[in-house]
Each structure stands twice: as C-alpha cells, then as structure tokens.
Design a protein around this motif. Sequence first.
Motif, PDB file in Angstrom:
ATOM      1  N   GLN A 165      -2.360   3.475   9.753  1.00  0.00           N
ATOM      2  CA  GLN A 165      -3.679   3.691  10.331  1.00  0.00           C
ATOM      3  C   GLN A 165      -4.350   4.977   9.845  1.00  0.00           C
ATOM      4  OE1 GLN A 165      -3.168   3.501  14.557  1.00  0.00           O
ATOM      5  NE2 GLN A 165      -2.349   1.437  14.506  1.00  0.00           N
ATOM      6  N   TYR A 166      -3.728   5.649   8.890  1.00  0.00           N
ATOM      7  CA  TYR A 166      -4.316   6.893   8.405  1.00  0.00           C
ATOM      8  C   TYR A 166      -5.612   6.591   7.668  1.00  0.00           C
ATOM      9  CZ  TYR A 166       0.115   9.095   9.523  1.00  0.00           C
ATOM     10  OH  TYR A 166       1.215   9.558  10.175  1.00  0.00           O
ATOM     11  N   PRO A 167      -6.652   7.384   7.898  1.00  0.00           N
ATOM     12  CA  PRO A 167      -7.943   7.098   7.269  1.00  0.00           C
ATOM     13  C   PRO A 167      -7.920   7.253   5.753  1.00  0.00           C
ATOM     14  CG  PRO A 167      -8.073   9.093   8.632  1.00  0.00           C
ATOM     15  CD  PRO A 167      -6.706   8.514   8.796  1.00  0.00           C
ATOM     16  N   ASN A 168      -7.004   8.062   5.212  1.00  0.00           N
ATOM     17  CA  ASN A 168      -6.987   8.274   3.767  1.00  0.00           C
ATOM     18  C   ASN A 168      -6.031   7.316   3.054  1.00  0.00           C
ATOM     19  OD1 ASN A 168      -4.694   9.362   4.755  1.00  0.00           O
ATOM     20  ND2 ASN A 168      -4.879  11.347   3.745  1.00  0.00           N
ATOM     21  N   PHE A 169      -5.439   6.373   3.773  1.00  0.00           N
ATOM     22  CA  PHE A 169      -4.532   5.406   3.148  1.00  0.00           C
ATOM     23  C   PHE A 169      -5.341   4.289   2.500  1.00  0.00           C
ATOM     24  CE2 PHE A 169      -2.145   1.401   3.360  1.00  0.00           C
ATOM     25  CZ  PHE A 169      -1.071   1.733   2.560  1.00  0.00           C
ATOM     26  N   VAL A 170      -5.165   4.137   1.183  1.00  0.00           N
ATOM     27  CA  VAL A 170      -5.839   3.070   0.451  1.00  0.00           C
ATOM     28  C   VAL A 170      -4.769   2.336  -0.357  1.00  0.00           C
ATOM     29  CG1 VAL A 170      -7.590   2.515  -1.270  1.00  0.00           C
ATOM     30  CG2 VAL A 170      -7.939   4.433   0.284  1.00  0.00           C
ATOM     31  N   PRO A 171      -4.538   1.056  -0.077  1.00  0.00           N
ATOM     32  CA  PRO A 171      -3.507   0.332  -0.829  1.00  0.00           C
ATOM     33  C   PRO A 171      -3.925   0.120  -2.282  1.00  0.00           C
ATOM     34  CG  PRO A 171      -4.638  -1.140   0.679  1.00  0.00           C
ATOM     35  CD  PRO A 171      -5.150   0.239   0.947  1.00  0.00           C
ATOM     36  N   SER A 172      -2.939   0.178  -3.155  1.00  0.00           N
ATOM     37  CA  SER A 172      -3.187  -0.076  -4.590  1.00  0.00           C
ATOM     38  C   SER A 172      -3.187  -1.572  -4.844  1.00  0.00           C
ATOM     39  CB  SER A 172      -2.099   0.578  -5.432  1.00  0.00           C
ATOM     40  OG  SER A 172      -2.041   1.955  -5.178  1.00  0.00           O
ATOM     41  N   ASN A 173      -3.677  -1.960  -6.025  1.00  0.00           N
ATOM     42  CA  ASN A 173      -3.686  -3.375  -6.391  1.00  0.00           C
ATOM     43  C   ASN A 173      -2.280  -3.945  -6.510  1.00  0.00           C
ATOM     44  OD1 ASN A 173      -6.429  -3.595  -6.412  1.00  0.00           O
ATOM     45  ND2 ASN A 173      -6.632  -3.121  -8.590  1.00  0.00           N
ATOM     46  N   GLY A 174      -1.320  -3.134  -6.873  1.00  0.00           N
ATOM     47  CA  GLY A 174       0.051  -3.615  -7.064  1.00  0.00           C
ATOM     48  C   GLY A 174       0.920  -3.520  -5.822  1.00  0.00           C
ATOM     49  N   ASP A 175       0.397  -3.033  -4.724  1.00  0.00           N
ATOM     50  CA  ASP A 175       1.188  -2.915  -3.493  1.00  0.00           C
ATOM     51  C   ASP A 175       1.525  -4.290  -2.932  1.00  0.00           C
ATOM     52  OD1 ASP A 175       1.108  -0.194  -3.653  1.00  0.00           O
ATOM     53  OD2 ASP A 175      -0.387   0.066  -2.072  1.00  0.00           O
ATOM     54  N   VAL A 176       2.752  -4.404  -2.457  1.00  0.00           N
ATOM     55  CA  VAL A 176       3.204  -5.639  -1.816  1.00  0.00           C
ATOM     56  C   VAL A 176       3.718  -5.270  -0.434  1.00  0.00           C
ATOM     57  CG1 VAL A 176       4.875  -7.538  -1.898  1.00  0.00           C
ATOM     58  CG2 VAL A 176       3.844  -6.692  -4.013  1.00  0.00           C
ATOM     59  N   PHE A 177       3.229  -5.962   0.563  1.00  0.00           N
ATOM     60  CA  PHE A 177       3.683  -5.729   1.936  1.00  0.00           C
ATOM     61  C   PHE A 177       4.597  -6.882   2.338  1.00  0.00           C
ATOM     62  CE2 PHE A 177      -0.297  -3.458   1.631  1.00  0.00           C
ATOM     63  CZ  PHE A 177       0.003  -2.251   2.240  1.00  0.00           C
ATOM     64  N   VAL A 178       5.842  -6.562   2.614  1.00  0.00           N
ATOM     65  CA  VAL A 178       6.795  -7.558   3.098  1.00  0.00           C
ATOM     66  C   VAL A 178       6.828  -7.409   4.605  1.00  0.00           C
ATOM     67  CG1 VAL A 178       9.180  -8.353   3.059  1.00  0.00           C
ATOM     68  CG2 VAL A 178       8.116  -7.472   0.975  1.00  0.00           C
ATOM     69  N   GLY A 189      12.097 -10.724  -7.076  1.00  0.00           N
ATOM     70  CA  GLY A 189      12.376 -11.721  -8.123  1.00  0.00           C
ATOM     71  C   GLY A 189      11.089 -12.310  -8.682  1.00  0.00           C
ATOM     72  N   LEU A 190      10.118 -12.555  -7.827  1.00  0.00           N
ATOM     73  CA  LEU A 190       8.843 -13.102  -8.278  1.00  0.00           C
ATOM     74  C   LEU A 190       8.066 -12.104  -9.116  1.00  0.00           C
ATOM     75  CD1 LEU A 190       7.709 -14.964  -5.041  1.00  0.00           C
ATOM     76  CD2 LEU A 190       8.419 -16.004  -7.212  1.00  0.00           C
ATOM     77  N   ARG A 191       8.108 -10.825  -8.704  1.00  0.00           N
ATOM     78  CA  ARG A 191       7.356  -9.805  -9.449  1.00  0.00           C
ATOM     79  C   ARG A 191       8.003  -9.432 -10.767  1.00  0.00           C
ATOM     80  NH1 ARG A 191       5.697  -4.728  -6.565  1.00  0.00           N
ATOM     81  NH2 ARG A 191       4.279  -4.713  -8.303  1.00  0.00           N
ATOM     82  N   SER A 192       9.357  -9.467 -10.806  1.00  0.00           N
ATOM     83  CA  SER A 192      10.040  -8.991 -12.006  1.00  0.00           C
ATOM     84  C   SER A 192      10.493 -10.130 -12.922  1.00  0.00           C
ATOM     85  CB  SER A 192      11.263  -8.159 -11.606  1.00  0.00           C
ATOM     86  OG  SER A 192      12.208  -8.985 -10.945  1.00  0.00           O
TER      87      SER A 192
END
Length: 106
Positions: free
Chosen positions: A70-83, A100-103
Amino acid sequence: MPCNWCWLGRHGTPILAAGALGLAAYLYHRNRKLEEELDGERTRKQEIAFDLVKCRNSLMHTEESSTAGQYPNFVPSNGDVFVVTYPKCGTTWMMQIAHGLRSGGD
C-alpha cells in the motif's frame, strides 16, 4: 359392525382420520421448528468459522506486512509476477510452475 381401527364418530366421521390430521399438523409444526433451530446452528457455525479465520490471519501477518503493498511510491515493473494463493494451498508448487513458465523449464 365397524372394524377395530376406524370407529365412527357421532356424525359418521371417522375418528381415526381426525386424529391423523391432528398428528400431521403437529409433525408439520414440529418439523418447521426443528428446521429453524438447525438454520440458527448453521449460522452460528459460520460465525465461529469466520472468527477462527480472523484470529488465524491476525497471527500470520504483522501490521507492516499487511500494508506492504500500500505504499504510495510502490510501482510494479512490467516483469513483476505476483504469486497469490491461500495459506497452505500449494504456494511453493505455484511458484515452481510460474518459474518454469518464465524460464522455459530451466
């Protein structure tokens, strides 16, 4: 001579039929009352289950971990994956599948 189980009342109405109607009405109302009690017990079980989950979750997370995203300065990158999985429901397995899917299986 009438049979033993269907004596006739004063006006020729079978007493047995009147008794059966009374019994049916009693059983109907008794069944309704039992269903209402059962619904109340089901509702209470659900309330207890939600209370237990709330208690368990309060022990699993700190205030800091609850607000991490919830931090206001947190911006996810295009390559971020949330499990995201429920606790104890295959988080490690899901991470292995995502890796396995990414690599490409390496």
